[in-house]
Design a protein around this motif. Structure first.
Motif, PDB file in Angstrom:
ATOM      1  N   ARG A 152       3.881   5.636  -5.620  1.00  0.00           N
ATOM      2  CA  ARG A 152       3.751   5.630  -7.080  1.00  0.00           C
ATOM      3  C   ARG A 152       2.739   6.667  -7.545  1.00  0.00           C
ATOM      4  O   ARG A 152       2.970   7.406  -8.514  1.00  0.00           O
ATOM      5  CB  ARG A 152       3.324   4.243  -7.565  1.00  0.00           C
ATOM      6  CG  ARG A 152       3.326   4.084  -9.076  1.00  0.00           C
ATOM      7  CD  ARG A 152       2.540   2.875  -9.507  1.00  0.00           C
ATOM      8  NE  ARG A 152       1.122   3.018  -9.206  1.00  0.00           N
ATOM      9  CZ  ARG A 152       0.272   3.766  -9.936  1.00  0.00           C
ATOM     10  NH1 ARG A 152       0.706   4.451 -10.986  1.00  0.00           N
ATOM     11  NH2 ARG A 152      -0.996   3.835  -9.607  1.00  0.00           N
ATOM     12  N   GLN A 153       1.596   6.740  -6.864  1.00  0.00           N
ATOM     13  CA  GLN A 153       0.572   7.709  -7.221  1.00  0.00           C
ATOM     14  C   GLN A 153       1.070   9.141  -7.032  1.00  0.00           C
ATOM     15  O   GLN A 153       0.798  10.019  -7.864  1.00  0.00           O
ATOM     16  CB  GLN A 153      -0.687   7.469  -6.391  1.00  0.00           C
ATOM     17  CG  GLN A 153      -1.412   6.179  -6.718  1.00  0.00           C
ATOM     18  CD  GLN A 153      -2.627   5.957  -5.845  1.00  0.00           C
ATOM     19  OE1 GLN A 153      -2.961   6.781  -4.999  1.00  0.00           O
ATOM     20  NE2 GLN A 153      -3.311   4.833  -6.051  1.00  0.00           N
ATOM     21  N   ALA A 154       1.810   9.375  -5.940  1.00  0.00           N
ATOM     22  CA  ALA A 154       2.345  10.711  -5.686  1.00  0.00           C
ATOM     23  C   ALA A 154       3.343  11.110  -6.762  1.00  0.00           C
ATOM     24  O   ALA A 154       3.347  12.247  -7.246  1.00  0.00           O
ATOM     25  CB  ALA A 154       3.015  10.761  -4.308  1.00  0.00           C
ATOM     26  N   GLU A 155       4.180  10.153  -7.148  1.00  0.00           N
ATOM     27  CA  GLU A 155       5.158  10.425  -8.209  1.00  0.00           C
ATOM     28  C   GLU A 155       4.453  10.718  -9.527  1.00  0.00           C
ATOM     29  O   GLU A 155       4.846  11.624 -10.268  1.00  0.00           O
ATOM     30  CB  GLU A 155       6.090   9.228  -8.368  1.00  0.00           C
ATOM     31  CG  GLU A 155       7.096   9.071  -7.238  1.00  0.00           C
ATOM     32  CD  GLU A 155       7.968   7.842  -7.419  1.00  0.00           C
ATOM     33  OE1 GLU A 155       9.041   7.798  -6.817  1.00  0.00           O
ATOM     34  OE2 GLU A 155       7.561   6.927  -8.175  1.00  0.00           O
ATOM     35  N   ALA A 156       3.409   9.943  -9.817  1.00  0.00           N
ATOM     36  CA  ALA A 156       2.669  10.130 -11.073  1.00  0.00           C
ATOM     37  C   ALA A 156       1.996  11.503 -11.104  1.00  0.00           C
ATOM     38  O   ALA A 156       2.014  12.193 -12.135  1.00  0.00           O
ATOM     39  CB  ALA A 156       1.636   9.028 -11.241  1.00  0.00           C
ATOM     40  N   LYS A 157       1.405  11.914  -9.990  1.00  0.00           N
ATOM     41  CA  LYS A 157       0.755  13.222  -9.932  1.00  0.00           C
ATOM     42  C   LYS A 157       1.771  14.353 -10.092  1.00  0.00           C
ATOM     43  O   LYS A 157       1.512  15.337 -10.784  1.00  0.00           O
ATOM     44  CB  LYS A 157      -0.004  13.371  -8.623  1.00  0.00           C
ATOM     45  CG  LYS A 157      -1.259  12.523  -8.526  1.00  0.00           C
ATOM     46  CD  LYS A 157      -1.968  12.737  -7.187  1.00  0.00           C
ATOM     47  CE  LYS A 157      -3.224  11.873  -7.093  1.00  0.00           C
ATOM     48  NZ  LYS A 157      -3.909  12.051  -5.785  1.00  0.00           N
ATOM     49  N   THR A 158       2.912  14.198  -9.421  1.00  0.00           N
ATOM     50  CA  THR A 158       3.959  15.215  -9.526  1.00  0.00           C
ATOM     51  C   THR A 158       4.451  15.324 -10.964  1.00  0.00           C
ATOM     52  O   THR A 158       4.622  16.429 -11.502  1.00  0.00           O
ATOM     53  CB  THR A 158       5.141  14.871  -8.601  1.00  0.00           C
ATOM     54  OG1 THR A 158       4.672  14.800  -7.253  1.00  0.00           O
ATOM     55  CG2 THR A 158       6.232  15.924  -8.703  1.00  0.00           C
ATOM     56  N   ARG A 159       4.681  14.183 -11.599  1.00  0.00           N
ATOM     57  CA  ARG A 159       5.136  14.177 -12.989  1.00  0.00           C
ATOM     58  C   ARG A 159       4.083  14.774 -13.909  1.00  0.00           C
ATOM     59  O   ARG A 159       4.399  15.535 -14.829  1.00  0.00           O
ATOM     60  CB  ARG A 159       5.449  12.733 -13.417  1.00  0.00           C
ATOM     61  CG  ARG A 159       5.871  12.567 -14.875  1.00  0.00           C
ATOM     62  CD  ARG A 159       7.108  13.344 -15.192  1.00  0.00           C
ATOM     63  NE  ARG A 159       7.515  13.158 -16.579  1.00  0.00           N
ATOM     64  CZ  ARG A 159       8.342  13.959 -17.218  1.00  0.00           C
ATOM     65  NH1 ARG A 159       8.863  15.019 -16.596  1.00  0.00           N
ATOM     66  NH2 ARG A 159       8.664  13.735 -18.468  1.00  0.00           N
ATOM     67  N   GLN A 187       0.825  -1.203   0.000  1.00  0.00           N
ATOM     68  CA  GLN A 187       0.000   0.000   0.000  1.00  0.00           C
ATOM     69  C   GLN A 187       0.860   1.254   0.000  1.00  0.00           C
ATOM     70  O   GLN A 187       0.570   2.236  -0.696  1.00  0.00           O
ATOM     71  CB  GLN A 187      -0.920  -0.004   1.215  1.00  0.00           C
ATOM     72  CG  GLN A 187      -2.007  -1.064   1.161  1.00  0.00           C
ATOM     73  CD  GLN A 187      -2.865  -1.051   2.410  1.00  0.00           C
ATOM     74  OE1 GLN A 187      -2.646  -0.255   3.320  1.00  0.00           O
ATOM     75  NE2 GLN A 187      -3.850  -1.939   2.459  1.00  0.00           N
ATOM     76  N   THR A 192      -2.007  12.401 -18.609  1.00  0.00           N
ATOM     77  CA  THR A 192      -3.280  13.011 -18.195  1.00  0.00           C
ATOM     78  C   THR A 192      -4.122  13.344 -19.427  1.00  0.00           C
ATOM     79  O   THR A 192      -4.230  14.515 -19.823  1.00  0.00           O
ATOM     80  CB  THR A 192      -3.031  14.294 -17.371  1.00  0.00           C
ATOM     81  OG1 THR A 192      -2.156  15.159 -18.121  1.00  0.00           O
ATOM     82  CG2 THR A 192      -2.404  13.986 -16.039  1.00  0.00           C
ATOM     83  N   GLU A 247       2.279   1.824  -3.420  1.00  0.00           N
ATOM     84  CA  GLU A 247       1.264   2.355  -4.328  1.00  0.00           C
ATOM     85  C   GLU A 247       1.033   3.834  -4.085  1.00  0.00           C
ATOM     86  O   GLU A 247       0.860   4.622  -5.021  1.00  0.00           O
ATOM     87  CB  GLU A 247      -0.039   1.579  -4.160  1.00  0.00           C
ATOM     88  CG  GLU A 247      -1.200   2.087  -5.012  1.00  0.00           C
ATOM     89  CD  GLU A 247      -0.929   2.002  -6.494  1.00  0.00           C
ATOM     90  OE1 GLU A 247      -1.632   2.702  -7.255  1.00  0.00           O
ATOM     91  OE2 GLU A 247      -0.013   1.263  -6.910  1.00  0.00           O
ATOM     92  N   LEU A 248       1.022   4.239  -2.792  1.00  0.00           N
ATOM     93  CA  LEU A 248       0.866   5.660  -2.475  1.00  0.00           C
ATOM     94  C   LEU A 248       2.013   6.482  -3.049  1.00  0.00           C
ATOM     95  O   LEU A 248       1.810   7.573  -3.603  1.00  0.00           O
ATOM     96  CB  LEU A 248       0.796   5.854  -0.954  1.00  0.00           C
ATOM     97  CG  LEU A 248      -0.485   5.390  -0.252  1.00  0.00           C
ATOM     98  CD1 LEU A 248      -0.346   5.532   1.264  1.00  0.00           C
ATOM     99  CD2 LEU A 248      -1.691   6.195  -0.752  1.00  0.00           C
TER     100      LEU A 248
END
Length: 299
Positions: free
Chosen positions: A13-20, A7, A144, A10-11
């Motif tokens: 990964r999601q944070a990295e994806a949003k930042t990118r 978990q 996005t 995954e958190l």
């Protein structure tokens, strides 16, 4: 890997994806602004070059006429030299006239060369700006896709930007058609119709517009032939609807025609997006409805 560690991963990964995604969005907006500025500069440089070419042609034409007149006058002076009040004055005037004619030609050519140099620099800057925007735009669509519609104006400007390069609009269209053919069958009819209308409208705009500067080359002629037959194939294979632009005897304001078709395409894409969202909502509600009795049974 433990459940809690999974978990946490995954958190992250999601944070990295949003930042990118936020970074790419900002970079894409910056690239779009640079692209717009470069397109404007190239457009202005093209207008100055055309103006300089016109004024240079007039100046050279006048210089040629003056040179011919000077030759006629020198010939007559030779005939009536004995009647001249002062031979020295005539010689000085001849020399001054020759210098003025040479200066007129030189200034005209210098102005034209400067305008051509400015245009070449502006086009190099524009090509780099277009390539940078496309690269960021593709990355944005991958990360996005919901933000893509915000760049519709810049996407449309790509077509205008290619008109700065001989045959550029046709080459851009050929690339879009080639890239879109495999996915065309998976589009709904409304989107197929609008997309095909945009493509054939752009093709006819190319045929009728200033982008035909490079039309004489065999390569451009072959490319135009290929694109038109690809579009006819899509129309016949999928039959999305009657499009009058395929008729060679049909003519209109092609810029307006393409703009209208692009608006239809945006509406078709938005309608399909809403339909997918509604379908997902119904599936989620149906799933929740099936799970609710099971939860009650367990209780």
């Amino acid at each position: 890997m433990t459940p809690s560690l999974a978990q946490l991963a995954e958190l992250v990964r999601q944070a990295e994806a949003k930042t990118r995604a936020r970074k790419i969005e900002a970079e894409t907006r910056q690239a779009a602004e640079h692209f717009r500025a470069a397109e404007q500069r190239s457009r202005q440089a093209l207008e100055r070059m055309r103006s300089a070419r016109s004024s240079c042609a007039r100046a050279v034409e006048q210089a040629d006429a003056d040179e011919q007149l000077l030759k006629d006058l020198v010939r007559k002076l030779a005939q009536f030299k004995s009647s001249l009040a002062s031979g020295t004055d005539a010689e000085q005037l001849i020399a001054t006239s020759e210098a003025e004619i040479a200066r007129t030609r030189g200034q005209a050519r210098s102005e034209l060369e400067a305008a051509e140099k400015e245009l070449a620099e502006a086009r190099r800057e524009l090509r780099a700006a277009v390539d940078a925007y496309r690269q960021h735009r593709r990355e944005l669509e991958r990360l996005t896709p919901e933000l893509v519609e915000q760049f519709a104006d810049a996407d449309r400007l790509l077509w205008d930007a290619e008109s700065h390069f001989p045959g550029g609009q046709l080459q851009l269209l050929a690339h879009e058609v080639e890239a879109g053919m495999s996915a065309f069958a998976h589009l709904v009819k409304l989107e197929q119709y609008a997309r095909l209308k945009v493509w054939i409208g752009r093709f006819r705009f190319h045929q009728a517009g200033p982008d035909r500067d490079g039309e004489g080359s065999e390569e451009i002629q072959a490319l135009a032939h290929k694109v038109f037959h690809q579009l006819k194939y899509l129309s016949r294979q999928h039959e999305p609807g009657y499009i009058e632009a395929f008729r060679q005897d049909f003519s209109t304001d092609w810029a307006g025609y393409v703009a209208e078709a692009q608006e239809q395409l945006v509406q078709a894409i938005e309608a399909q997006r809403r339909a997918r969202a509604e379908a997902e909502t119904r599936r989620a509600e149906a799933t929740n409805g099936e799970e609710a009795p099971e939860a009650a049974d367990v209780g």
